[in-house]
Design an enzyme around this catalytic site. Structure first.
Site, PDB file in Angstrom:
ATOM      1  CG  HIS A 163      24.021 -15.734  28.792  1.00 31.31           C
ATOM      2  ND1 HIS A 163      24.511 -15.049  27.713  1.00 31.31           N
ATOM      3  CD2 HIS A 163      23.320 -14.820  29.534  1.00 31.31           C
ATOM      4  CE1 HIS A 163      24.126 -13.780  27.783  1.00 31.31           C
ATOM      5  NE2 HIS A 163      23.417 -13.612  28.882  1.00 31.31           N
ATOM      6  CE  LYS A 167      20.621 -15.760  26.518  1.00 28.72           C
ATOM      7  NZ  LYS A 167      19.258 -15.312  26.815  1.00 28.72           N
TER       8      LYS A 167
HETATM    9  N1  NAI Z   1      16.183  -8.401  29.558  1.00 30.35           N
HETATM   10  C1  NAI Z   1      16.908  -8.819  30.612  1.00 30.35           C
HETATM   11  O1  NAI Z   1      17.521  -8.017  31.362  1.00 30.35           O
HETATM   12  C2  NAI Z   1      16.949 -10.276  30.906  1.00 30.35           C
HETATM   13  C3  NAI Z   1      16.292 -11.135  30.085  1.00 30.35           C
HETATM   14  N2  NAI Z   1      16.198 -12.456  30.393  1.00 30.35           N
HETATM   15  C4  NAI Z   1      15.349 -13.249  29.515  1.00 30.35           C
HETATM   16  O2  NAI Z   1      14.149 -13.551  30.228  1.00 30.35           O
HETATM   17  C5  NAI Z   1      13.651 -14.820  29.798  1.00 30.35           C
HETATM   18  C6  NAI Z   1      13.448 -15.719  31.007  1.00 30.35           C
HETATM   19  O3  NAI Z   1      14.691 -15.983  31.631  1.00 30.35           O
HETATM   20  P1  NAI Z   1      14.779 -16.910  32.931  1.00 30.35           P
HETATM   21  O4  NAI Z   1      13.980 -16.348  34.046  1.00 30.35           O
HETATM   22  O5  NAI Z   1      16.236 -17.176  33.123  1.00 30.35           O
HETATM   23  O6  NAI Z   1      14.080 -18.242  32.382  1.00 30.35           O
HETATM   24  P2  NAI Z   1      13.338 -19.401  33.177  1.00 30.35           P
HETATM   25  O7  NAI Z   1      13.229 -20.552  32.232  1.00 30.35           O
HETATM   26  O8  NAI Z   1      13.973 -19.610  34.503  1.00 30.35           O
HETATM   27  O9  NAI Z   1      11.872 -18.788  33.438  1.00 30.35           O
HETATM   28  C7  NAI Z   1      10.894 -18.622  32.461  1.00 30.35           C
HETATM   29  C8  NAI Z   1       9.561 -18.900  33.127  1.00 30.35           C
HETATM   30  O10 NAI Z   1       8.505 -18.532  32.233  1.00 30.35           O
HETATM   31  C9  NAI Z   1       7.480 -19.477  32.394  1.00 30.35           C
HETATM   32  N3  NAI Z   1       6.568 -19.442  31.269  1.00 30.35           N
HETATM   33  C10 NAI Z   1       6.742 -19.922  30.024  1.00 30.35           C
HETATM   34  N4  NAI Z   1       5.608 -19.753  29.299  1.00 30.35           N
HETATM   35  C11 NAI Z   1       4.716 -19.140  30.110  1.00 30.35           C
HETATM   36  C12 NAI Z   1       3.357 -18.706  29.948  1.00 30.35           C
HETATM   37  N5  NAI Z   1       2.695 -18.877  28.789  1.00 30.35           N
HETATM   38  N6  NAI Z   1       2.741 -18.123  30.991  1.00 30.35           N
HETATM   39  C13 NAI Z   1       3.403 -17.920  32.153  1.00 30.35           C
HETATM   40  N7  NAI Z   1       4.671 -18.329  32.383  1.00 30.35           N
HETATM   41  C14 NAI Z   1       5.317 -18.927  31.365  1.00 30.35           C
HETATM   42  C15 NAI Z   1       8.235 -20.802  32.538  1.00 30.35           C
HETATM   43  O11 NAI Z   1       7.405 -21.836  33.082  1.00 30.35           O
HETATM   44  C16 NAI Z   1       9.366 -20.392  33.467  1.00 30.35           C
HETATM   45  O12 NAI Z   1       8.990 -20.516  34.831  1.00 30.35           O
HETATM   46  C17 NAI Z   1      14.651 -15.329  28.754  1.00 30.35           C
HETATM   47  O13 NAI Z   1      14.189 -14.962  27.468  1.00 30.35           O
HETATM   48  C18 NAI Z   1      15.930 -14.561  29.092  1.00 30.35           C
HETATM   49  O14 NAI Z   1      16.793 -14.434  28.006  1.00 30.35           O
HETATM   50  C19 NAI Z   1      16.766 -12.985  31.506  1.00 30.35           C
HETATM   51  C20 NAI Z   1      17.477 -12.173  32.353  1.00 30.35           C
HETATM   52  C21 NAI Z   1      17.620 -10.759  32.110  1.00 30.35           C
HETATM   53  O1  LIG Z   2      18.940 -15.634  29.714  1.00 26.85           O
HETATM   54  C1  LIG Z   2      19.592 -14.940  30.522  1.00 26.85           C
HETATM   55  O2  LIG Z   2      19.958 -15.387  31.610  1.00 26.85           O
HETATM   56  C2  LIG Z   2      19.884 -13.553  30.172  1.00 26.85           C
HETATM   57  N1  LIG Z   2      19.335 -13.065  29.105  1.00 26.85           N
HETATM   58  C3  LIG Z   2      19.464 -11.749  28.603  1.00 26.85           C
HETATM   59  C4  LIG Z   2      20.091 -11.798  27.230  1.00 26.85           C
HETATM   60  O3  LIG Z   2      19.671 -12.630  26.407  1.00 26.85           O
HETATM   61  O4  LIG Z   2      20.986 -10.996  26.954  1.00 26.85           O
HETATM   62  C5  LIG Z   2      20.113 -10.801  29.570  1.00 26.85           C
HETATM   63  C6  LIG Z   2      21.155 -11.392  30.469  1.00 26.85           C
HETATM   64  O5  LIG Z   2      22.368 -11.463  29.816  1.00 26.85           O
HETATM   65  C7  LIG Z   2      20.728 -12.733  31.065  1.00 26.85           C
END
Ligand code: NAI
Ligand SMILES: O=C(O)C1=N[C@H](C(=O)O)C[C@H](O)C1
Length: 279
Positions: A163, A167
């Site tokens: 990643h 992350k």
């Molecule tokens: N399940 C999936 O398919 C995927 C999961 N993820 C997960 O999603 C999460 C976020 O990933 P990204 O968008 O890359 O991170 P990022 O850091 O770009 O965005 C997270 C956002 O959440 C906000 N945030 C934090 N606490 C908050 C609160 N109390 N209220 C409102 N907003 C709040 C932050 O200010 C930030 O803007 C991670 O845990 C990642 O691993 C990411 C991509 C795909």
């Molecule tokens: O943090 C990310 O970017 C992603 N998080 C998810 C994970 O923890 O597997 C899904 C994806 O791989 C991107």
């Protein structure tokens, strides 16, 4: 209870609006018929609070002001799509449960006590949670279970994930999903079999363990390999995400699928109709 402000459309709140996934979701919702952006949440003190979310993203106004008042915003929506952080997601789960609003959780890195709180919230509303919302990875979990069952412990299972350098959690949520699938295929508990963070004189690999390795660098969106390494041959199952849109599309599908579902915990296998597909 949640309300419908515009008949015929599903009102969706996006949490973490300024984040990588938040912005991707806001663009997708704006372009998709039958859904509307009902709210955009950010953490208290964030620069975007009080601004129109479209303008904050560098485009035209979308008519939705970024807020930190989750209780008020969630009360007026039919679904919450949440890619933030574990502490935030458990709070949103409580609020979505109070509002009887579908909660789609993409956040990863939960501790066991967070998962217990999510389970409690799911007594009151439908929650769809998956460490990866893409079609490809959910298919890969099924293939992993199948191959792990077919190849015995002469084949060592190693899960390698890569990643971007922003992350914060490891192993990734996806790697853990794949590990669970491999453990299920072998009839093992992942907690007992998992081998994480090798460093130093580790001793020889234990037969039957499921190993995890995490790579972090640059702007890698998300890559996962499940390696089955035997004597004289290897099988590798691989998924490569090159665009976060695959996660956003899955999350939006889950939000719509959840409408009218009874309270409970669901995952993307339920949404995609893949549960048991490889059994
Ligand atoms: N399940 C999936 O398919 C995927 C999961 N993820 C997960 O999603 C999460 C976020 O990933 P990204 O968008 O890359 O991170 P990022 O850091 O770009 O965005 C997270 C956002 O959440 C906000 N945030 C934090 N606490 C908050 C609160 N109390 N209220 C409102 N907003 C709040 C932050 O200010 C930030 O803007 C991670 O845990 C990642 O691993 C990411 C991509 C795909
Ligand atoms: O943090 C990310 O970017 C992603 N998080 C998810 C994970 O923890 O597997 C899904 C994806 O791989 C991107």
């Amino acid at each position: 209870m949640s309300e419908t402000a515009t008949p015929g459309t599903t009102g969706i709140v996006v949490t973490g609006a300024s984040g990588r996934m938040g912005q991707m979701l806001i663009r997708l919702i704006s372009e998709t018929r039958g859904v509307r952006l009902a709210g955009a949440l950010e953490r208290a003190g964030h620069d975007w609070i009080g601004q129109d979310v479209g303008a904050a993203m560098g485009g035209g106004d979308l008519g939705v002001t970024v807020s930190d008042d989750a209780l008020e915003v969630i009360a007026h929506a039919q679904a919450v799509i949440d890619f933030t952080a574990p502490a935030a997601s458990v709070e949103f789960a409580d609020l979505a449960a109070q509002a009887r609003t579908v909660h789609v959780i993409g956040t990863t890195g939960f501790a066991p006590q967070d998962l217990s709180r999510i389970k409690a919230a799911a007594r009151h509303a439908a929650i769809v949670r998956a460490g990866n919302m893409s079609m490809g990875v959910n298919l890969l979990t099924q293939l992993t279970r199948q191959v792990a069952a077919a190849l015995d412990e002469d084949f060592d299972i190693e899960i390698v994930e890569a990643h971007h350098n922003q992350k914060v959690d490891a192993p990734s949520g996806t790697a853990l999903m794949l590990g669970e699938a491999a453990a299920e295929g072998r009839g093992l508990s992942l907690d007992a079999a998992s081998d994480r963070g090798r460093d130093g004189i580790t001793g020889k690999r234990k037969r039957g363990d499921i190993g995890f390795t995490a790579i972090r660098g640059g702007d890698i969106v998300g890559e996962h390999d499940v390696l089955f390494a035997g004597a004289g041959e290897r099988v590798t199952l691989r998924h490569v995400a090159t665009d976060r849109a695959v996660f956003a599309r899955g999350a939006l599908k889950a939000a719509l699928w959840g409408q009218g579902r009874p309270p409970g915990e669901y995952d993307m296998l339920d949404v995609l109709g893949m549960r048991g597909a490889s059994a």
